[in-house]
Design an enzyme around this catalytic site. Structure first.
Site, PDB file in Angstrom:
ATOM      1  N   ASN A   7       0.870  -1.178   0.000  1.00 56.24           N
ATOM      2  CA  ASN A   7       0.000   0.000   0.000  1.00 56.24           C
ATOM      3  C   ASN A   7       0.908   1.229   0.000  1.00 56.24           C
ATOM      4  OD1 ASN A   7      -1.808   2.028   0.409  1.00 56.24           O
ATOM      5  ND2 ASN A   7      -2.356   1.426   2.507  1.00 56.24           N
ATOM      6  N   TRP A   8       0.999   1.855  -1.166  1.00 51.33           N
ATOM      7  CA  TRP A   8       1.927   2.987  -1.302  1.00 51.33           C
ATOM      8  C   TRP A   8       1.340   4.317  -0.854  1.00 51.33           C
ATOM      9  CZ3 TRP A   8       4.699   2.135  -6.696  1.00 51.33           C
ATOM     10  CH2 TRP A   8       5.694   1.152  -6.531  1.00 51.33           C
ATOM     11  N   LYS A   9       0.072   4.307  -0.497  1.00 49.65           N
ATOM     12  CA  LYS A   9      -0.566   5.540  -0.009  1.00 49.65           C
ATOM     13  C   LYS A   9      -0.268   6.694  -0.981  1.00 49.65           C
ATOM     14  CE  LYS A   9      -0.255   3.478   4.499  1.00 49.65           C
ATOM     15  NZ  LYS A   9      -0.324   3.606   5.934  1.00 49.65           N
ATOM     16  N   HIS A  93      -9.704   1.395   3.770  1.00 49.90           N
ATOM     17  CA  HIS A  93      -8.493   1.517   4.588  1.00 49.90           C
ATOM     18  C   HIS A  93      -8.769   2.482   5.746  1.00 49.90           C
ATOM     19  CE1 HIS A  93      -4.489   2.795   5.820  1.00 49.90           C
ATOM     20  NE2 HIS A  93      -4.094   1.611   5.384  1.00 49.90           N
ATOM     21  N   GLU A  95      -7.267   4.894   6.921  1.00 53.08           N
ATOM     22  CA  GLU A  95      -7.067   6.318   6.609  1.00 53.08           C
ATOM     23  C   GLU A  95      -8.255   6.873   5.820  1.00 53.08           C
ATOM     24  OE1 GLU A  95      -3.172   5.811   4.917  1.00 53.08           O
ATOM     25  OE2 GLU A  95      -2.446   5.275   6.902  1.00 53.08           O
ATOM     26  N   GLU A 163      -6.231  -4.784   9.899  1.00 54.73           N
ATOM     27  CA  GLU A 163      -5.170  -3.853  10.282  1.00 54.73           C
ATOM     28  C   GLU A 163      -5.580  -3.119  11.555  1.00 54.73           C
ATOM     29  OE1 GLU A 163      -2.727  -2.578   6.583  1.00 54.73           O
ATOM     30  OE2 GLU A 163      -4.559  -1.412   6.590  1.00 54.73           O
ATOM     31  N   GLY A 169       1.587   2.282  10.720  1.00 55.16           N
ATOM     32  CA  GLY A 169       2.553   3.373  10.620  1.00 55.16           C
ATOM     33  C   GLY A 169       3.153   3.795  11.946  1.00 55.16           C
ATOM     34  N   SER A 206       2.600  -2.132  10.452  1.00 54.79           N
ATOM     35  CA  SER A 206       4.030  -2.167  10.780  1.00 54.79           C
ATOM     36  C   SER A 206       4.698  -3.515  10.477  1.00 54.79           C
ATOM     37  CB  SER A 206       4.260  -1.775  12.242  1.00 54.79           C
ATOM     38  OG  SER A 206       3.794  -0.455  12.470  1.00 54.79           O
ATOM     39  N   GLY A 227       2.645  -1.060   4.353  1.00 50.05           N
ATOM     40  CA  GLY A 227       2.771   0.348   3.998  1.00 50.05           C
ATOM     41  C   GLY A 227       4.238   0.748   3.901  1.00 50.05           C
ATOM     42  N   GLY A 228       4.748   1.331   4.966  1.00 49.11           N
ATOM     43  CA  GLY A 228       6.107   1.898   4.980  1.00 49.11           C
ATOM     44  C   GLY A 228       7.181   0.987   4.406  1.00 49.11           C
TER      45      GLY A 228
HETATM   46  P1  PGA Z   1       2.323   0.289   7.686  1.00 50.59           P
HETATM   47  O1  PGA Z   1       0.954   0.575   6.885  1.00 50.59           O
HETATM   48  O2  PGA Z   1       2.888  -0.997   7.169  1.00 50.59           O
HETATM   49  O3  PGA Z   1       3.206   1.481   7.358  1.00 50.59           O
HETATM   50  O4  PGA Z   1       1.979   0.212   9.131  1.00 50.59           O
HETATM   51  C1  PGA Z   1       0.052  -0.467   6.638  1.00 50.59           C
HETATM   52  C2  PGA Z   1      -1.167   0.071   5.957  1.00 50.59           C
HETATM   53  O5  PGA Z   1      -1.563   1.219   6.226  1.00 50.59           O
HETATM   54  O6  PGA Z   1      -1.780  -0.616   5.117  1.00 50.59           O
END
Ligand code: PGA
Length: 244
Positions: A7-9, A93, A95, A163, A169, A206, A227-228
């Site tokens: 997930n590159w956001k 998601h 967010e 999640e 994050g 994470s 994500g990250g």
């Molecule tokens: P993260 O993000 O791996 O940076 O915690 C995961 C996500 O938001 O899908």
């Protein structure tokens, strides 16, 4: 089958997307028991799809609207994404829920719309820290599943990404025991709702190379949404290549 999803956001521009895949393709050798897929922002979807063409790597949209066309300024058309070659749509998601006010009722329509076009929806669910501490995790997840999947077709592909909001994050990964218990509970809820026992349930929050190898061994963990740690080719490939 284990699914490793990035997930590159709102990261990377088209040039950085192309550069990423040049490096990633050199590292990666896909295994038959794993699937690798990317959710770039819509503006980079074409660059990503061109880069992965013929490799077996898939891409999806980070967000879609539940209508394919019309006066919906700023939204993404799932039909266009599908025609471009996308195979997945990330839906709900945390967010999107917390920053953009998305609610389960609208998410259900997105899930159904994606399925109707032949895109596989990946519905994200998860509890906040406050909800976990109050012992509400299972009731929150159940409500998100019941409502988010209320219009879903059981015979068509779909995946769930669990999640915990407090692990996204933050560098705080859920413990092995928390992931084991929660994935088992989500599996049971899906079964009670009549969804196939092979519906993939991914863990996200994470995920890094170091925790991936233990997390992937937990029953009912069918992959990760990352994500990250998905933003650098080597760090994501290290996750995609853990022993499964
Ligand atoms: P993260 O993000 O791996 O940076 O915690 C995961 C996500 O938001 O899908």
């Amino acid at each position: 089958m284990k699914i490793f999803a990035a997930n590159w956001k709102l990261h990377k521009n088209p040039k950085e997307t192309r550069e990423f895949f040049q490096e990633f393709k050199a590292l990666c050798s896909l295994r038959p028991q794993t699937k690798v897929l990317f959710f770039p922002q819509a503006i980079c979807l074409e660059a990503a799809l061109t880069a992965v063409s013929g490799t077996g790597i898939s891409c999806g949209a980070q967000n879609i609207y539940f209508e394919s066309k019309g006066a919906f300024t700023g939204e993404n058309s799932a039909q266009n994404a599908k025609e471009m070659g996308a195979e997945w749509a990330l839906i709900g998601h945390s967010e999107r829920r917390s920053l953009f006010g998305e609610v389960d009722h609208g998410l259900a329509k997105k899930v159904a719309h994606a399925q109707s076009l032949g895109l596989s929806p990946m519905l994200c669910i998860g509890e906040t820290l406050d909800q976990r501490e109050k012992g509400e995790t299972n009731s929150v997840l159940k409500l998100q599943l019941v409502q988010g999947l209320s219009l879903a077709e059981k015979s068509k592909p779909l995946a769930i990404a669990y999640e915990p909001v407090w692990a996204i994050g933050t560098g705080k990964v859920a413990s092995i025991e928390q992931v084991r218990e929660t994935h088992q509970a989500v599996r049971q809820m899906l079964t009670e709702l009549g969804f196939s026992t092979s519906t993939p349930i991914l863990y996200g929050g994470s995920v890094k190379k170091d925790n991936a190898k233990d997390l992937i061994q937990i029953p009912n963990v069918d992959g990760f949404l990352v994500g990250g740690a998905s933003l650098e080719p080597k760090s994501f490939w290290d996750i995609c290549s853990v022993d499964v």
